[in-house]
Design a protein around this motif. Structure first.
Motif, PDB file in Angstrom:
ATOM      1  N   MET B  71       0.825  -1.216   0.000  1.00 37.22           N
ATOM      2  CA  MET B  71       0.000   0.000   0.000  1.00 37.22           C
ATOM      3  C   MET B  71       0.860   1.266   0.000  1.00 37.22           C
ATOM      4  O   MET B  71       0.480   2.286  -0.571  1.00 37.22           O
ATOM      5  N   GLY B  72       2.023   1.194   0.636  1.00 37.13           N
ATOM      6  CA  GLY B  72       2.890   2.376   0.715  1.00 37.13           C
ATOM      7  C   GLY B  72       3.321   2.864  -0.659  1.00 37.13           C
ATOM      8  O   GLY B  72       3.445   4.071  -0.888  1.00 37.13           O
ATOM      9  N   ARG B  73       3.540   1.945  -1.586  1.00 40.51           N
ATOM     10  CA  ARG B  73       3.950   2.353  -2.940  1.00 40.51           C
ATOM     11  C   ARG B  73       2.793   3.058  -3.650  1.00 40.51           C
ATOM     12  O   ARG B  73       2.997   3.955  -4.454  1.00 40.51           O
ATOM     13  N   VAL B  74       1.553   2.613  -3.379  1.00 44.17           N
ATOM     14  CA  VAL B  74       0.391   3.304  -3.956  1.00 44.17           C
ATOM     15  C   VAL B  74       0.351   4.732  -3.412  1.00 44.17           C
ATOM     16  O   VAL B  74       0.178   5.703  -4.166  1.00 44.17           O
ATOM     17  N   ASP B  75       0.553   4.867  -2.088  1.00 45.33           N
ATOM     18  CA  ASP B  75       0.539   6.196  -1.480  1.00 45.33           C
ATOM     19  C   ASP B  75       1.662   7.074  -2.023  1.00 45.33           C
ATOM     20  O   ASP B  75       1.476   8.272  -2.231  1.00 45.33           O
ATOM     21  N   ASP B  76       2.830   6.468  -2.264  1.00 44.71           N
ATOM     22  CA  ASP B  76       3.937   7.228  -2.860  1.00 44.71           C
ATOM     23  C   ASP B  76       3.515   7.815  -4.214  1.00 44.71           C
ATOM     24  O   ASP B  76       3.790   8.977  -4.516  1.00 44.71           O
ATOM     25  N   GLY B  77       2.844   6.999  -5.016  1.00 43.98           N
ATOM     26  CA  GLY B  77       2.376   7.472  -6.325  1.00 43.98           C
ATOM     27  C   GLY B  77       1.345   8.570  -6.176  1.00 43.98           C
ATOM     28  O   GLY B  77       1.373   9.579  -6.894  1.00 43.98           O
ATOM     29  N   GLY B  99      -4.518   2.731  -1.444  1.00 45.41           N
ATOM     30  CA  GLY B  99      -3.439   2.989  -0.494  1.00 45.41           C
ATOM     31  C   GLY B  99      -4.106   3.538   0.756  1.00 45.41           C
ATOM     32  O   GLY B  99      -5.342   3.552   0.854  1.00 45.41           O
ATOM     33  N   GLN B 100      -3.284   4.006   1.688  1.00 40.23           N
ATOM     34  CA  GLN B 100      -3.883   4.578   2.894  1.00 40.23           C
ATOM     35  C   GLN B 100      -4.619   5.885   2.564  1.00 40.23           C
ATOM     36  O   GLN B 100      -5.575   6.253   3.228  1.00 40.23           O
ATOM     37  N   MET B 101      -4.150   6.581   1.509  1.00 39.11           N
ATOM     38  CA  MET B 101      -4.767   7.856   1.123  1.00 39.11           C
ATOM     39  C   MET B 101      -6.011   7.654   0.260  1.00 39.11           C
ATOM     40  O   MET B 101      -6.621   8.635  -0.160  1.00 39.11           O
ATOM     41  N   GLY B 102      -6.366   6.448  -0.047  1.00 35.81           N
ATOM     42  CA  GLY B 102      -7.491   6.185  -0.943  1.00 35.81           C
ATOM     43  C   GLY B 102      -6.993   5.556  -2.226  1.00 35.81           C
ATOM     44  O   GLY B 102      -5.836   5.134  -2.314  1.00 35.81           O
ATOM     45  N   THR B 103      -7.872   5.488  -3.232  1.00 37.89           N
ATOM     46  CA  THR B 103      -7.479   4.898  -4.512  1.00 37.89           C
ATOM     47  C   THR B 103      -7.126   6.023  -5.488  1.00 37.89           C
ATOM     48  O   THR B 103      -7.550   7.167  -5.294  1.00 37.89           O
ATOM     49  N   PRO B 104      -6.398   5.707  -6.557  1.00 39.25           N
ATOM     50  CA  PRO B 104      -6.150   6.733  -7.582  1.00 39.25           C
ATOM     51  C   PRO B 104      -7.452   7.347  -8.112  1.00 39.25           C
ATOM     52  O   PRO B 104      -7.512   8.551  -8.345  1.00 39.25           O
ATOM     53  N   LEU B 105      -8.500   6.521  -8.253  1.00 38.28           N
ATOM     54  CA  LEU B 105      -9.782   7.058  -8.738  1.00 38.28           C
ATOM     55  C   LEU B 105     -10.346   8.082  -7.760  1.00 38.28           C
ATOM     56  O   LEU B 105     -10.863   9.133  -8.173  1.00 38.28           O
ATOM     57  N   GLU B 106     -10.255   7.778  -6.454  1.00 36.96           N
ATOM     58  CA  GLU B 106     -10.764   8.714  -5.445  1.00 36.96           C
ATOM     59  C   GLU B 106      -9.959  10.013  -5.452  1.00 36.96           C
ATOM     60  O   GLU B 106     -10.518  11.099  -5.332  1.00 36.96           O
ATOM     61  N   MET B 107      -8.632   9.872  -5.615  1.00 36.07           N
ATOM     62  CA  MET B 107      -7.780  11.066  -5.664  1.00 36.07           C
ATOM     63  C   MET B 107      -8.099  11.903  -6.905  1.00 36.07           C
ATOM     64  O   MET B 107      -8.075  13.130  -6.867  1.00 36.07           O
ATOM     65  N   LYS B 108      -8.393  11.211  -7.995  1.00 31.75           N
ATOM     66  CA  LYS B 108      -8.760  11.911  -9.240  1.00 31.75           C
ATOM     67  C   LYS B 108     -10.048  12.700  -9.023  1.00 31.75           C
ATOM     68  O   LYS B 108     -10.171  13.849  -9.452  1.00 31.75           O
ATOM     69  N   ARG B 309       5.620   3.571   4.333  1.00 34.22           N
ATOM     70  CA  ARG B 309       5.409   2.154   4.660  1.00 34.22           C
ATOM     71  C   ARG B 309       4.095   2.037   5.398  1.00 34.22           C
ATOM     72  O   ARG B 309       3.843   2.743   6.371  1.00 34.22           O
ATOM     73  N   VAL B 310       3.236   1.178   4.916  1.00 33.34           N
ATOM     74  CA  VAL B 310       1.937   0.970   5.545  1.00 33.34           C
ATOM     75  C   VAL B 310       1.822  -0.507   5.892  1.00 33.34           C
ATOM     76  O   VAL B 310       1.963  -1.367   5.020  1.00 33.34           O
TER      77      VAL B 310
END
Lengths: 82, 371
Positions: B71-77, B99-108, B309-310
């Protein structure tokens, strides 16, 4: 000429999980333009793909395409399922 | 009826399943791992498990890159995508990975410029069209996918495109197989080898499995009959006490792989000393990073990457499922807190993940209880 259906059912507009490459698509080369080629899947859908990994391509060759890049040239093992 | 139909022909399938039942010695139990998530998907989709004898157990392996990405790598992106100068591009199936911050779709949806691409070459074209912005490609996948990233980086270098870079998360399958074989929980009798990874790396890289661990590997296609034929080939070897690498998928996989694609990988990438896999932990030399010559196109060298790191929820037992110690429904969260709509663990994230496949094809088909 190899029959594309012998190499799987995926097509260029296939949906699904793409990152693992299991939806790699069997296609036939229609036209070669430098490092790119126009290819056609078993349903006749066409796309332009990169063919940098193959130097001896010709029109009619069958390829496996993943993420817009040809990764394998398909061969005829000369037998069908036993 | 030709070709694909023949690989799904009920008569041929029944005949091959009968051969499997004949070969499966009732006095022993067989545990065979299908390394590739696509094989797991096919097994459930076509109900192949139901055709097999009870003493032949299929164990689902780590071959889904989306599932094994921490998940940490998703958050890094996603942190990169918070920079208004950056357009983050990713494959469609990455868009809903949390990731911990949500999904790329949610961030979009919250305003980040995150775009779905079919190919890394599309991300490169996007960079050419938007010279005033930075385009970062979130690269993920095994050796099937890594050549397309390598080729794109080579083109970016040749064309001198300065506003394109890659956030590299490519992993390699062989170290993961070795990690599983070295696990104290390992009780596998053989492997169904990955089909399309092998178009690139060939069959030779699996020879250590036969040589050092005395387990057979059969590289397999994805149609039902491909998989059943591979199981026949494995059972024959196991019963005769043999351990070799065989290629069931000859019509697609050359024994030596694709030398030009391998050369491109070697030119562009080098091995990371270690990389974290969801469910499996840190595995040495199991992932790729860009070589120093490609640093101008390396997002990790160009931008500040947090290195988040998550820790996965302790209740999720992905590691045990990945190693074949547990079946998906034996995990405490399966189908309750963890579903494909709201995945908690790695293996529920991607449609190719073992838990997602089991949930979609088996769990949903089970009768609903009255309570």
């Amino acid at each position: 000429m190899l029959d594309l259906e012998f190499y799987g059912s995926c097509t260029l507009d296939a949906d699904g999980c793409t990152t693992c490459g299991d939806v790699a698509v069997p296609v036939r080369v229609v036209k070669i333009e430098g490092c790119d080629a126009l290819v056609e899947d078993r349903l006749g859908h066409q796309a332009r793909v990169a063919v940098d990994f193959f130097t001896d391509l010709k029109v009619g060759d069958a390829l496996l395409v993943h993420m817009g890049v040809a990764i394998a040239k398909l061969s005829d093992p000369g037998r069908e399922p036993q | 009826m030709k070709y694909v139909d023949e690989f799904r022909d009920p008569k041929l399938i029944e005949k091959t399943a009968e051969e499997i039942r004949r070969l499966a010695d009732p006095k022993r139990h067989y545990r065979i791992m299908e390394v590739c998530g696509g094989h797991t998907h096919s097994i459930y989709r076509f109900g192949l498990q139901d055709l097999l004898p009870e003493n032949l157990e299929l164990v689902h392996g780590p071959g889904c890159p989306v599932c094994v990405l921490p998940m940490g790598r998703v958050d890094d992106g996603l942190k990169l995508a918070q920079d208004p100068q950056i357009i983050l591009t990713a494959f469609g199936d990455m868009m809903r990975v949390p990731g911990q911050m949500g999904t790329p779709l949610e961030m979009k949806a919250k305003g980040a410029d995150i775009r779905m691409v079919y190919s890394p070459l599309d991300a490169l074209k996007l960079a050419q069209k938007n010279p005033e912005r930075q385009v970062v490609f979130f690269a993920i996948g095994f050796e099937t996918t890594a050549p397309s990233t390598a080729l794109t980086l080579k083109r970016a270098q040749q064309m001198g495109i300065p506003n394109f870079s890659v956030f590299c998360n490519h992993v390699t399958i062989v170290p993961a197989m070795r990690a599983i074989l070295d696990s104290p929980d390992m009780r596998l009798d053989g492997f169904v080898g990955p089909g399309h990874v092998s178009t690139v790396i060939g069959c030779r890289p699996y020879e250590f499995v036969a040589r050092e661990y005395a387990r057979p590997v059969v590289v397999s296609g994805f149609e039902p009959l491909d998989l059943l034929q591979s199981l026949v080939m494995l059972l024959r070897q196991i019963n005769q006490g043999q351990a070799r690498v065989e290629n069931q998928y000859e019509r697609v996989v050359p024994w030596e792989g694709n030398p030009a694609a391998l050369a491109a990988l070697a030119e562009v990438f080098e091995l990371r000393p270690y990389f974290e896999w969801r469910g499996l932990g840190f595995i040495s030399q199991s992932a790729l990073k860009l070589r120093p010559e490609y640093a101008p196109w390396d997002a990790e060298a160009r931008f500040e990457v947090a290195g988040v790191r998550v820790t996965d929820p302790k209740a999720a037992q992905c590691g045990e499922v990945l190693k074949g110690v547990l079946k998906p429904p034996q995990c405490k969260l399966f189908g309750k807190e963890c579903t494909p709509e709201k995945p908690v663990g790695a293996l529920m994230v991607s449609s190719e993940g073992a838990c997602a496949a089991y949930y979609n094809y088996v769990h949903r088909a089970e009768p609903v209880s009255g309570d």
